[in-house]
Structure formats: structure tokens, C-alpha cells
Design a protein around this motif. Structure first.
Motif, PDB file in Angstrom:
ATOM      1  N   ALA A 183      58.200  16.070  19.196  1.00 34.03           N
ATOM      2  CA  ALA A 183      58.244  16.912  18.515  1.00 34.03           C
ATOM      3  C   ALA A 183      57.262  16.132  16.775  1.00 34.03           C
ATOM      4  O   ALA A 183      56.528  15.451  17.466  1.00 34.03           O
ATOM      5  CB  ALA A 183      59.214  15.847  17.260  1.00 34.03           C
ATOM      6  N   LEU A 184      56.997  16.539  15.472  1.00 31.58           N
ATOM      7  CA  LEU A 184      56.071  16.572  15.139  1.00 31.58           C
ATOM      8  C   LEU A 184      56.070  15.438  14.833  1.00 31.58           C
ATOM      9  O   LEU A 184      57.253  14.427  14.612  1.00 31.58           O
ATOM     10  CB  LEU A 184      56.438  17.124  13.794  1.00 31.58           C
ATOM     11  N   GLY A 185      54.675  15.036  14.564  1.00 37.93           N
ATOM     12  CA  GLY A 185      54.601  13.548  14.876  1.00 37.93           C
ATOM     13  C   GLY A 185      54.095  12.817  15.775  1.00 37.93           C
ATOM     14  O   GLY A 185      53.572  11.720  15.778  1.00 37.93           O
ATOM     15  N   CYS A 186      55.046  13.192  17.252  1.00 32.57           N
ATOM     16  CA  CYS A 186      55.209  12.284  18.343  1.00 32.57           C
ATOM     17  C   CYS A 186      53.116  11.769  18.797  1.00 32.57           C
ATOM     18  O   CYS A 186      52.552  11.134  19.443  1.00 32.57           O
ATOM     19  CB  CYS A 186      56.112  12.697  18.893  1.00 32.57           C
ATOM     20  N   GLY A 187      52.243  13.303  18.261  1.00 37.03           N
ATOM     21  CA  GLY A 187      50.941  12.522  18.792  1.00 37.03           C
ATOM     22  C   GLY A 187      49.938  11.945  18.094  1.00 37.03           C
ATOM     23  O   GLY A 187      49.781  11.183  18.856  1.00 37.03           O
ATOM     24  N   GLY A 246      53.859  10.099   7.846  1.00 36.08           N
ATOM     25  CA  GLY A 246      52.993  11.525   6.415  1.00 36.08           C
ATOM     26  C   GLY A 246      52.638  12.842   7.510  1.00 36.08           C
ATOM     27  O   GLY A 246      53.409  14.021   6.601  1.00 36.08           O
ATOM     28  N   THR A 247      52.411  12.651   8.324  1.00 35.27           N
ATOM     29  CA  THR A 247      52.432  13.899   8.898  1.00 35.27           C
ATOM     30  C   THR A 247      53.641  15.287   8.814  1.00 35.27           C
ATOM     31  O   THR A 247      53.532  16.161   9.129  1.00 35.27           O
ATOM     32  CB  THR A 247      51.838  14.069  10.721  1.00 35.27           C
ATOM     33  N   ARG A 248      55.077  14.129   9.199  1.00 35.55           N
ATOM     34  CA  ARG A 248      56.393  14.930   8.899  1.00 35.55           C
ATOM     35  C   ARG A 248      56.899  15.040   7.588  1.00 35.55           C
ATOM     36  O   ARG A 248      57.017  16.340   7.738  1.00 35.55           O
ATOM     37  CB  ARG A 248      57.169  14.023   9.744  1.00 35.55           C
ATOM     38  N   ASP A 249      56.499  14.322   6.812  1.00 35.81           N
ATOM     39  CA  ASP A 249      56.585  15.108   5.521  1.00 35.81           C
ATOM     40  C   ASP A 249      54.964  16.224   4.612  1.00 35.81           C
ATOM     41  O   ASP A 249      55.340  17.070   4.627  1.00 35.81           O
ATOM     42  CB  ASP A 249      55.541  13.659   4.671  1.00 35.81           C
ATOM     43  N   LEU A 276      52.369  23.666  10.556  1.00 37.98           N
ATOM     44  CA  LEU A 276      51.437  22.343  11.104  1.00 37.98           C
ATOM     45  C   LEU A 276      52.000  21.918  12.451  1.00 37.98           C
ATOM     46  O   LEU A 276      53.269  21.842  13.638  1.00 37.98           O
ATOM     47  CB  LEU A 276      52.342  20.918  10.557  1.00 37.98           C
ATOM     48  N   ILE A 277      50.901  21.042  13.586  1.00 40.01           N
ATOM     49  CA  ILE A 277      50.883  20.988  14.735  1.00 40.01           C
ATOM     50  C   ILE A 277      50.066  19.407  14.988  1.00 40.01           C
ATOM     51  O   ILE A 277      48.799  19.561  14.103  1.00 40.01           O
ATOM     52  CB  ILE A 277      50.541  21.972  15.674  1.00 40.01           C
ATOM     53  N   ASP A 278      50.845  18.587  15.240  1.00 36.78           N
ATOM     54  CA  ASP A 278      49.732  17.380  15.557  1.00 36.78           C
ATOM     55  C   ASP A 278      48.823  17.197  16.765  1.00 36.78           C
ATOM     56  O   ASP A 278      49.942  17.644  17.732  1.00 36.78           O
ATOM     57  CB  ASP A 278      49.771  15.383  15.019  1.00 36.78           C
ATOM     58  N   ALA A 279      47.469  17.125  17.193  1.00 36.72           N
ATOM     59  CA  ALA A 279      47.147  17.293  18.095  1.00 36.72           C
ATOM     60  C   ALA A 279      45.317  16.171  18.161  1.00 36.72           C
ATOM     61  O   ALA A 279      44.519  16.648  18.241  1.00 36.72           O
ATOM     62  CB  ALA A 279      46.384  18.410  18.848  1.00 36.72           C
TER      63      ALA A 279
END
Ligand code: NAD
Length: 302
Positions: A173-177, A110-113, A125-128
Motif C-alpha cells: 500500500a501507499l507508504g510501504c515503499g 506523512g506520505t499516507r497523510d 500519489l505513489i511512493d517510489a
């Protein structure tokens, strides 16, 4: 004081977000706290400083938006759907060049979407997501695992993240966090479930649970829960870590869904997911995650 104070909108000042947002105010950032709980917003501004609001449109001029919400679905709703004063979501109000940092424990797919949807508006967007619990949120020593496809946005955000955590990890990459966070909580949830079962079995056989924890802590069964949680919250009966059982059950399900998505057989994970779902349904989602011990104990007695 931080080197470069920023205009930050902080969404979700719950158990974790409160301390994290307070540390950003202390670091000198110009922070507006948004939450659907009006009393909490008002109390935050009074006790911690910054501005508080229940109007999403008050965050329109924030160059940085941080989300610390229960689920990724709520994060996506706030950013892309919104309501009342922000139809179409906050993303429709933010300026191109803005940065959103989702620090909630959200679903990586969902974060990648969401990242793709925001990129179409020129928003990074950054996931942290974080680990460490409420005490470390309050004192700014969280572990933070971040993922990003945008090196420039990430560079700008690192000083902001350092105001909330002292152990920062680049995960890819985005979502890995978010993937890493769910997998961490799967491991932690498994340790809690296994430790609980050991205490329940041992008690029935005549062992003293407090002594069991002492022995585990100097033996190979030692884990975060034997070290920090079991004595006070389970054996001592406090059951008040500030982390809801519904949120932990969510995290383990995210990890199980991820395992399925990448076609990695993970039968232990599937079983642990079901055990936590059982505890959530038996207790109610808002109860403390450590009360799962009681749910499993009750089940065992039947
Ligand atoms: P919480 O329930 O205490 O806080 C969530 C906050 O979000 C609440 O103040 C709520 O009013 C607000 N909220 C809910 N829906 C909203 C909306 N649509 N718009 C604005 N605000 C809204 O949860 P928490 O324990 O602070 O956890 C937050 C996130 O951090 C979750 O994803 C959780 O899995 C993760 N997490 C929690 C812990 C912990 O120990 N509690 C540790 C690490 C990560």
C-alpha cells in the motif's frame, strides 16, 4: 524512446534527481525540471534538454509530477502549501487525474497523510523511493521500491519508473515503499557504523585499514560499504559519495520513528540513530555521510 511520451514535471534536480530527470528526457518524455536553485535549473536544460523553471506554476499542465526532494516535509510543503506563484501548493494547480510520484526518502506516515490530501483533489500519489546512489541514478539502474493504493495510476507509471531503474519492487500500500527505504538505510547505516568502528579499533591495535577491508571482503563481515565505499572514500580519504550525512541521519530517524509507531522494540536502531545524529551535528548536515568515520574517530580520541 518511451512507448508513450508523457508531460512530466520533475521537482528537485539535486545529486540524485539530475540523472533521474536526464534519463526521462532520454526516454522521450516532455520534461520540465523545477528546483529552487536557478543556476542548476538553467544548467540542466542546457546540458540535458527539456525545460527548466523556478516557477511552480509552470508545472500546472503536467499530468505527472515526480518529486526528488531532501525530506517528506518539503515534498508536502511544495504540493500543499507552495509560495509566490503557487499559493496553496502545486496540488491546487494540477488537473484532477494527475499523478504524483514521490521518489524522495520521505516519512511513510506523512506520505499516507499527503495521499489523502491529494485524493480529495482527484490526484493519485505513489511512493517510489530509490536505492543505489548517484552513479546508478546517472546510468538508470536504480533499485525502486514502490507503494500504491491506485492500481491504474501505478500501471501508467511503471514504464516511467523503468526509465530510471532496472530493479523494481512492489512493496504494498501507499507508504510501504518509504517504509522499506528507511529500513534499508537503517541496515546500511548500521553496517557503515560497525565497519567504521572495526577499522578504528583495528588501526589502534596496529592493523592496516586497507588490509582489513580486503579481509572483510572475502570474509563474513563483507557488506556494501566494505565492497564499494571504504577503500576509496574512507581509507583513501575521498569522502565524496554524493550522499549527505544529514539525509542519512534523517533516514535512520524515519526507521526509528516507524519502529516506535508500530511498537516494535528496536534498541539497536535507536543507538544507530543516535550515532548518525551525533555525526551530523559534529560535521554539519551537508557533509558527505562517509565523513561520519572522522566524527567518530575524533570522538574516540577524546
Ligand atoms: P540534494 O540535496 O542533492 O538535492 C535536493 C534538491 O532539491 C536540490 O537541488 C535542492 O535545491 C532542491 N530543493 C530543496 N528544496 C526545494 C524546494 N522547496 N523546491 C524545489 N527544490 C528544492 O539531495 P539528493 O542527494 O539528490 O537526495 C534527494 C532525495 O533522495 C533525499 O530524500 C535523499 O534522502 C534520497 N536519496 C539520496 C541518495 C544519494 O545517494 N544521494 C540515494 C538514495 C536516496
Amino acid at each position: 524512446m518511451s512507448d508513450t511520451p508523457m508531460k512530466i514535471g520533475f521537482i528537485g534536480i539535486g545529486n540524485m534527481g539530475w540523472g533521474m530527470a536526464a534519463n526521462l528526457v532520454k526516454a522521450g518524455h516532455q520534461l520540465t525540471a523545477f528546483d529552487t536553485d536557478a543556476q542548476r535549473v538553467e544548467r540542466f536544460a542546457r546540458e540535458c534538454g527539456g525545460r527548466g523553471t523556478t516557477q511552480l506554476s509552470d508545472l500546472a499542465d503536467a499530468g505527472v509530477v515526480i518529486t526528488m526532494l531532501p525530506t517528506g516535509a518539503i515534498v508536502r510543503e511544495v504540493l500543499t502549501q507552495g509560495k509566490d506563484d503557487a499559493n496553496g501548493g502545486l496540488a491546487a494547480l494540477l488537473q484532477p487525474g494527475s499523478i504524483v510520484v514521490d521518489m524522495s526518502s520521505s516519512e511513510p506516515v506523512g506520505t499516507r497523510d499527503l495521499g489523502h490530501a491529494l485524493a480529495q483533489r482527484g490526484i493519485a500519489l505513489i511512493d517510489a523511493p530509490v536505492s543505489g546512489g548517484v552513479a546508478r541514478a546517472d546510468n538508470g539502474t536504480l533499485a525502486i521500491m514502490y507503494g500504491s493504493d491506485d492500481a491504474i495510476a501505478l500501471e501508467r507509471m511503471l514504464p516511467v519508473l523503468r526509465a530510471m531503474g532496472d530493479r523494481l519492487f512492489a512493496t504494498g500500500a501507499l507508504g510501504c515503499g518509504h517504509a522499506m527505504k528507511a529500513l534499508n538505510n537503517y541496515v546500511a547505516a548500521t553496517a557503515f557504523a560497525a565497519t567504521s568502528e572495526a577499522l578504528l579499533i583495528g588501526s589502534r591495535f596496529g592493523l592496516d585499514p586497507a588490509t582489513m577491508v580486503d579481509i572483510l571482503n572475502v570474509s563474513t563481515g563483507r557488506n556494501f560499504h566494505t565492497d564499494v565505499v571504504m577503500k576509496d572514500h574512507v581509507v583513501g580519504g575521498k569522502f565524496a559519495t554524493g550522499f549527505a550525512v544529514g539525509l542519512l541521519a534523517k533516514d535512520v530517524k524515519i526507521a526509528a520513528d516507524l519502529g516506535a509507531a508500530v511498537h516494535q522494540p528496536s534498541p539497536v536502531l535507536d543507538l544507530v540513530r543516535d550515532r548518525w545524529a551525533y555525526a551530523r551535528d559534529a560535521l554539519g548536515a551537508n557533509r558527505d555521510n562517509t565523513e561520519a568515520f572522522l566524527a567518530w574517530k575524533g570522538q574516540a580520541a577524546q
